[in-house]
Design an enzyme around this catalytic site. Structure first.
Site, PDB file in Angstrom:
ATOM      1  N   ASP A 156       1.099  15.092  31.441  1.00 33.64           N
ATOM      2  CA  ASP A 156       1.209  14.548  30.108  1.00 33.64           C
ATOM      3  C   ASP A 156       0.108  13.613  30.037  1.00 33.64           C
ATOM      4  OD1 ASP A 156       2.029  12.721  28.062  1.00 33.64           O
ATOM      5  OD2 ASP A 156       3.895  12.400  28.818  1.00 33.64           O
ATOM      6  N   LYS A 176      -1.999   8.199  20.524  1.00 36.61           N
ATOM      7  CA  LYS A 176      -2.435   7.207  21.262  1.00 36.61           C
ATOM      8  C   LYS A 176      -3.955   7.221  21.170  1.00 36.61           C
ATOM      9  CE  LYS A 176       1.707   6.337  22.611  1.00 36.61           C
ATOM     10  NZ  LYS A 176       2.339   7.224  23.556  1.00 36.61           N
ATOM     11  N   TRP A 200       8.022   7.736  30.793  1.00 38.91           N
ATOM     12  CA  TRP A 200       7.704   8.811  30.140  1.00 38.91           C
ATOM     13  C   TRP A 200       7.862   9.884  31.196  1.00 38.91           C
ATOM     14  CZ3 TRP A 200       8.183   8.542  25.506  1.00 38.91           C
ATOM     15  CH2 TRP A 200       7.829   7.552  24.589  1.00 38.91           C
TER      16      TRP A 200
HETATM   17  C1  PLP Z   1       3.599   7.822  23.737  1.00 38.51           C
HETATM   18  C2  PLP Z   1       3.885   8.678  24.938  1.00 38.51           C
HETATM   19  C3  PLP Z   1       4.879   9.731  24.675  1.00 38.51           C
HETATM   20  C4  PLP Z   1       5.631  10.043  23.601  1.00 38.51           C
HETATM   21  O1  PLP Z   1       5.213  10.844  22.813  1.00 38.51           O
HETATM   22  P1  PLP Z   1       5.826  11.457  21.579  1.00 38.51           P
HETATM   23  O2  PLP Z   1       4.686  12.209  20.832  1.00 38.51           O
HETATM   24  O3  PLP Z   1       6.353  10.378  20.611  1.00 38.51           O
HETATM   25  O4  PLP Z   1       6.881  12.437  21.957  1.00 38.51           O
HETATM   26  C5  PLP Z   1       4.996  10.590  25.908  1.00 38.51           C
HETATM   27  N1  PLP Z   1       4.246  10.374  27.225  1.00 38.51           N
HETATM   28  C6  PLP Z   1       3.289   9.554  27.206  1.00 38.51           C
HETATM   29  C7  PLP Z   1       2.617   9.257  28.298  1.00 38.51           C
HETATM   30  C8  PLP Z   1       3.031   8.303  26.042  1.00 38.51           C
HETATM   31  O5  PLP Z   1       2.234   7.521  26.223  1.00 38.51           O
END
Ligand code: PLP
Length: 357
Positions: free
Chosen positions: A169, A193, A102
């Site tokens: 993030d 998540k 990511w």
């Molecule tokens: C799942 C995930 C993403 C992806 O996010 P989307 O909402 O599908 O764009 C980005 N960063 C992390 C750390 C993730 O676990």
């Protein structure tokens, strides 16, 4: 109904009570005789949902007044570039730490729009740890980090010393522990998540991060648009926001972030102690950077992968297949995973190792 314990990495488990309340609202929202899916986002009933969702984010984190809360679309993946577009002026640089797939995607998108330096990476070790011991220059506009690495099962257990605000993030560990908010200029998280269903992205931004760029941006891609529109400049993802609000209500009932952190620690410790005690299992992450959300491990004997998967499925545990870049298995044990679910998996792991010893 078949009882399945869902260890999926995302979209993933939400509290059972949230599923019940959400399904009721699909049939009849607040006694209106209408479904939540068919009411106007401008109705007073939905405006109240948006306001409560916003207030719950503020309350759970203890958010100071100078931060804004936004519910956007486009996933965390849109924030990979929206952050850069909105925060990084031309001629300035941002720093990135590469801790997994990511982060690497965030880096790729950032490079399209701005000038960045990757100041640390654990890629060469297949991301088994969080890089440490680097310093962050004070000329950077921000430092981008990925708090929990969903695929590799690593997580920052302490934050880097940074003279500049972090942009983080937090998609896979938002609200799993208290947030040391002063360190962050912006936090983003795809809901799917740990917060709600797919379709909404939470963004928390400190106001003084904004207003520093002079490039022209499309209206929808400006944070200011959504701040001024109270996340309703255009039609927001009504249902994902509603379900996220219900999840936050649940979280508050659990005692908030400090209380859930204790539960999350206990849950993770139970699985890691099986991994540490039984050489049959090999953890992917170094112990000090282990994630409390995604427990990644391989079997010492890979020929037992399929039998182990089958053994888990027969015991009602689903979603344990590891990501292809790590292989083996991954148990995602987000906030909504009950402690009894983790107990079941720990027992299964012990029983399987005994059977094949
Ligand atoms: C799942 C995930 C993403 C992806 O996010 P989307 O909402 O599908 O764009 C980005 N960063 C992390 C750390 C993730 O676990």
């Amino acid at each position: 109904m078949k009882h399945v314990i869902n260890f999926s990495a995302g979209p993933s488990i939400l509290p059972k009570t949230v599923f019940e309340q959400a399904s009721q609202a699909v049939l009849d929202f607040n006694g209106m005789g209408l479904s939540i899916l068919e009411i106007s986002h401008r109705s007073s009933q939905f405006v109240a949902v948006m306001e409560e969702a916003n207030a719950l984010v503020r309350e759970l984190i203890g958010l100071p007044e100078d931060y804004e809360v936004l519910f956007l679309t486009g996933g965390a993946s849109t924030q990979f570039f929206m952050t850069v577009m909105n925060l990084l002026p031309e001629g300035k640089k941002a720093a990135y730490v590469d801790t997994g797939s990511w982060s690497a995607k965030a880096i790729k998108e950032a490079k399209i729009l701005g000038s960045i330096d990757v100041i640390a990476s654990s890629k060469e070790d297949n991301y088994t740890h969080i890089p440490k011991g680097y310093s962050v220059g004070s000329d950077y506009v921000f430092l981008h980090t990925t708090s929990n690495n969903t695929i590799y099962g690593t997580q920052y257990q302490s934050w880097p010393d940074s003279p500049v605000p972090m942009v983080c993030d937090m998609s896979s560990d938002i609200f799993s522990r208290p947030i040391d908010i002063d360190r962050f200029g912006l936090i983003y998280a795809g809901a799917q998540k740990n917060l709600g269903p797919a379709g909404v992205t939470l963004v928390i931004v400190k106001k003084d991060m904004l207003g520093k760029i002079n490039r022209e941006l499309p209206t929808m891609l400006k944070y200011e648009t959504h701040i001024n529109g109270k996340s309703m400049f255009n039609t927001p993802p009504v249902f994902p926001i509603y379900v996220s609000m219900l999840t936050m209500r649940w979280l508050k009932e659990q005692g908030g972030l400090a209380a859930i952190e204790e539960v999350n620690k206990r849950k993770a410790d139970k699985l890691y102690s099986v991994i540490d005690e039984i050489p049959f299992y090999i953890g992917h992450s170094v112990p000090e950077d282990r994630s409390r959300m995604n427990v990644t491990f391989n079997l010492a004997d890979a020929s037992l992968n399929d039998p182990f998967r089958k053994f888990c499925e027969e015991a009602g545990c689903s979603g344990l297949k590891g990501h292809k870049s790590v292989g083996g298995f991954r148990a995602s044990i987000y906030n909504a995973m009950p402690e009894t679910g983790v107990d079941t998996l720990a027992e299964i792991m012990k029983a399987f190792a005994l059977k094949h010893a």
